[in-house]
Every structure is written in C-alpha cells, then in structure tokens.
Design a protein around this motif. Structure first.
Motif, PDB file in Angstrom:
ATOM      1  N   PRO A  54       7.351  -6.902  11.908  1.00 47.81           N
ATOM      2  CA  PRO A  54       7.079  -6.892  10.468  1.00 47.81           C
ATOM      3  C   PRO A  54       7.027  -5.458   9.942  1.00 47.81           C
ATOM      4  O   PRO A  54       6.428  -4.578  10.566  1.00 47.81           O
ATOM      5  N   LEU A  55       7.643  -5.230   8.814  1.00 53.26           N
ATOM      6  CA  LEU A  55       7.748  -3.876   8.270  1.00 53.26           C
ATOM      7  C   LEU A  55       6.475  -3.478   7.526  1.00 53.26           C
ATOM      8  O   LEU A  55       5.805  -4.325   6.930  1.00 53.26           O
ATOM      9  N   PRO A  56       6.139  -2.189   7.517  1.00 53.47           N
ATOM     10  CA  PRO A  56       4.957  -1.713   6.791  1.00 53.47           C
ATOM     11  C   PRO A  56       5.253  -1.578   5.300  1.00 53.47           C
ATOM     12  O   PRO A  56       5.235  -0.480   4.725  1.00 53.47           O
ATOM     13  N   VAL A  57       5.514  -2.711   4.658  1.00 51.74           N
ATOM     14  CA  VAL A  57       5.980  -2.716   3.273  1.00 51.74           C
ATOM     15  C   VAL A  57       5.116  -3.654   2.437  1.00 51.74           C
ATOM     16  O   VAL A  57       4.863  -4.794   2.828  1.00 51.74           O
ATOM     17  N   LYS A  58       4.678  -3.187   1.286  1.00 49.87           N
ATOM     18  CA  LYS A  58       3.924  -4.034   0.365  1.00 49.87           C
ATOM     19  C   LYS A  58       4.841  -5.082  -0.257  1.00 49.87           C
ATOM     20  O   LYS A  58       6.045  -4.860  -0.415  1.00 49.87           O
ATOM     21  N   ASP A  59       4.238  -6.207  -0.643  1.00 50.38           N
ATOM     22  CA  ASP A  59       4.997  -7.255  -1.322  1.00 50.38           C
ATOM     23  C   ASP A  59       5.430  -6.821  -2.712  1.00 50.38           C
ATOM     24  O   ASP A  59       6.465  -7.247  -3.222  1.00 50.38           O
ATOM     25  N   ARG A  60       4.618  -5.986  -3.340  1.00 52.68           N
ATOM     26  CA  ARG A  60       4.920  -5.536  -4.708  1.00 52.68           C
ATOM     27  C   ARG A  60       4.216  -4.213  -4.953  1.00 52.68           C
ATOM     28  O   ARG A  60       3.309  -3.815  -4.203  1.00 52.68           O
ATOM     29  N   LEU A  61       4.621  -3.538  -6.013  1.00 56.16           N
ATOM     30  CA  LEU A  61       3.977  -2.290  -6.421  1.00 56.16           C
ATOM     31  C   LEU A  61       2.580  -2.597  -6.945  1.00 56.16           C
ATOM     32  O   LEU A  61       2.398  -3.511  -7.742  1.00 56.16           O
ATOM     33  N   GLU A  62       1.585  -1.844  -6.479  1.00 55.28           N
ATOM     34  CA  GLU A  62       0.203  -2.047  -6.907  1.00 55.28           C
ATOM     35  C   GLU A  62      -0.178  -1.047  -7.984  1.00 55.28           C
ATOM     36  O   GLU A  62       0.171   0.132  -7.907  1.00 55.28           O
ATOM     37  N   LEU A  63      -0.928  -1.520  -8.960  1.00 59.27           N
ATOM     38  CA  LEU A  63      -1.514  -0.637  -9.954  1.00 59.27           C
ATOM     39  C   LEU A  63      -2.869  -0.159  -9.451  1.00 59.27           C
ATOM     40  O   LEU A  63      -3.488  -0.803  -8.598  1.00 59.27           O
ATOM     41  N   PRO A  64      -3.355   0.984  -9.932  1.00 56.69           N
ATOM     42  CA  PRO A  64      -4.677   1.467  -9.495  1.00 56.69           C
ATOM     43  C   PRO A  64      -5.756   0.422  -9.760  1.00 56.69           C
ATOM     44  O   PRO A  64      -5.744  -0.267 -10.784  1.00 56.69           O
ATOM     45  N   VAL A  65      -6.685   0.314  -8.823  1.00 53.85           N
ATOM     46  CA  VAL A  65      -7.782  -0.654  -8.940  1.00 53.85           C
ATOM     47  C   VAL A  65      -8.965   0.033  -9.611  1.00 53.85           C
ATOM     48  O   VAL A  65      -9.645   0.848  -8.991  1.00 53.85           O
ATOM     49  N   VAL A  66      -9.206  -0.281 -10.873  1.00 52.03           N
ATOM     50  CA  VAL A  66     -10.251   0.421 -11.619  1.00 52.03           C
ATOM     51  C   VAL A  66     -11.648   0.005 -11.184  1.00 52.03           C
ATOM     52  O   VAL A  66     -12.619   0.711 -11.426  1.00 52.03           O
ATOM     53  N   THR A  67     -11.759  -1.150 -10.532  1.00 54.77           N
ATOM     54  CA  THR A  67     -13.087  -1.622 -10.126  1.00 54.77           C
ATOM     55  C   THR A  67     -13.511  -1.047  -8.785  1.00 54.77           C
ATOM     56  O   THR A  67     -14.659  -1.196  -8.391  1.00 54.77           O
ATOM     57  N   GLN A  68     -12.610  -0.387  -8.076  1.00 53.97           N
ATOM     58  CA  GLN A  68     -12.965   0.173  -6.779  1.00 53.97           C
ATOM     59  C   GLN A  68     -13.815   1.415  -6.990  1.00 53.97           C
ATOM     60  O   GLN A  68     -13.414   2.357  -7.686  1.00 53.97           O
ATOM     61  N   LYS A  69     -15.008   1.426  -6.413  1.00 52.70           N
ATOM     62  CA  LYS A  69     -15.967   2.487  -6.690  1.00 52.70           C
ATOM     63  C   LYS A  69     -15.500   3.849  -6.175  1.00 52.70           C
ATOM     64  O   LYS A  69     -15.711   4.876  -6.814  1.00 52.70           O
TER      65      LYS A  69
END
Length: 217
Positions: A54-69
């Motif tokens: 399995p490749l080290p590839v995300k399923d989709r582009l992620e936006l920044p997570v604003v809730t992550q402290k």
C-alpha cells in the motif's frame, strides 16, 4: 562530475511506455499527500510501489484542522494512510512502524510521545496504536472515538461511519483506561447503555449513536 557532452537523437532515446503514467500517478499522489519532505516521501513511495505494498498516499487533500489544539504534524488522513499499510497486522514491529512514520515525514518525537503512553518493547498492537494516534488529534475521548470510527469504517465518506460495536467498545475501554479521571464503572455503564441502542442494527455503531449517548461522569 559534469556529464559528457554527447548528442542524442530522438531515435536513440527509449522511453518506457509505462513511465508517463507512473509519473502522473506519482505527481497526483504528492499533491494529495503534501509531504513535508518530498525526497524522503518519494523514496518511501517508490519503495512501496516496487514491492506492491500500500502506498503512503492520502485519499484526498486535507485542509488544516482548526480544532486541533497543537500542530503535531499528524492528521486523520495520515493515520488513514498508516492504517491502510498496517491493518492486515495485529501487531506491528516498532522498527517497521518507525520506517512508515518517517516516510510520512512525521516528527519522531511525536511517535515516541505516543509510545510512552503505553510502553512496549519491540512491537505494538496496531489498533491500540491507532487509538493513541486518534487521541493526539483531539482533546477528548469522544473526539478520539469519532476519528477512530471515521478511519475504520468501510462506509462512504460523509456517512454514519459505522464500525462493529466490539471494536468500538474494545478501543473505548483501552483509551478510557489510560485516563485516571475516568472510572471503570462509568465506562461500563456508558458502553452498556450504548450497546442497547445498537443491538437492533447487528451491533454496528456510528457517529450519531455515541454522541447522543452521553458518558456518565
């Protein structure tokens, strides 16, 4: 060392027919994954490709997570990548986990911080490590379980993200047991109430179920 000043004509240069598609897929994967170190990630990408892993590839582009402290570098998308690479294993050797972690350009100190929460010698139970990773994404047990459901569910993205109740309760007990402020009796009472809500659906639990059932404190 400078390259020899040699002239080639088009007839002398052979381009493998599969090369354009390989490079196209690689480029799309790099754009989706947005690795912090492209060279390091590329080495892991082509190494996995050559082995058929399995490749080290995300399923989709992620936006920044604003809730992550805090910015740990870890995201749900990266945990999904690790899960695709490790879900066939019950236990994963730490040396292999470290290599996959490095390929995704994640800080090694964050990996060590996770492993300190439940120390082990040479291997770790994969689902427990995944749960620890999900706990790093948010600040509560509920948010960790939400991420777990979304990663483990085989349902289409955006759906109820159902997983087997046995898996949910196993990981909930595990994370709750690491929190000294959560009493075992409260955990069992919560899971007992929750199971009654899902047993009519072949013991599958989704996001709407456990957010409605409030944990007793």
């Amino acid at each position: 060392m400078p390259l020899p000043d040699t002239m080639f004509c088009a007839q002398q240069i052979h381009i493998p027919p599969e090369l354009p598609d390989i490079l196209k897929q690689f480029t799309k994967a790099a754009i989706r994954t947005q690795p912090a170190d492209v060279l390091q990630w590329s080495a892991g990408y082509f190494s996995a490709l050559s082995r058929g892993d399995p490749l080290p590839v995300k399923d989709r582009l992620e936006l920044p997570v604003v809730t992550q402290k805090t910015d740990t570098g870890l995201t749900q998308g990266l945990l999904k990548v690790l899960h695709k690479q490790c879900n066939h294993l019950r236990f994963i050797e730490l040396v292999d986990l470290e290599q996959k972690w490095r390929t995704l350009c994640l800080p090694m100190e964050k990996l060590h911080a996770l492993l300190v929460l439940d120390p082990c010698e040479d291997k770790v139970e994969w689902l427990k490590f995944l749960a620890l990773g999900c706990s790093m994404l948010g600040g509560s047990l509920e948010s960790a379980m939400k991420n777990i459901c979304e990663i483990l569910s085989t349902e289409p993205e955006g759906g109820p993200a159902r997983i087997p109740f046995t898996t949910f309760s196993y990981l909930y007990r595990y994370l709750a047991g690491l929190d000294a402020d959560i009493l075992e009796a409260d955990t069992e009472s919560y899971l007992s109430d929750l199971q009654k809500k899902v047993e009519c659906r072949q013991d599958m639990i989704g996001l709407s179920d456990f957010f409605v059932a409030k944990r007793k404190m």
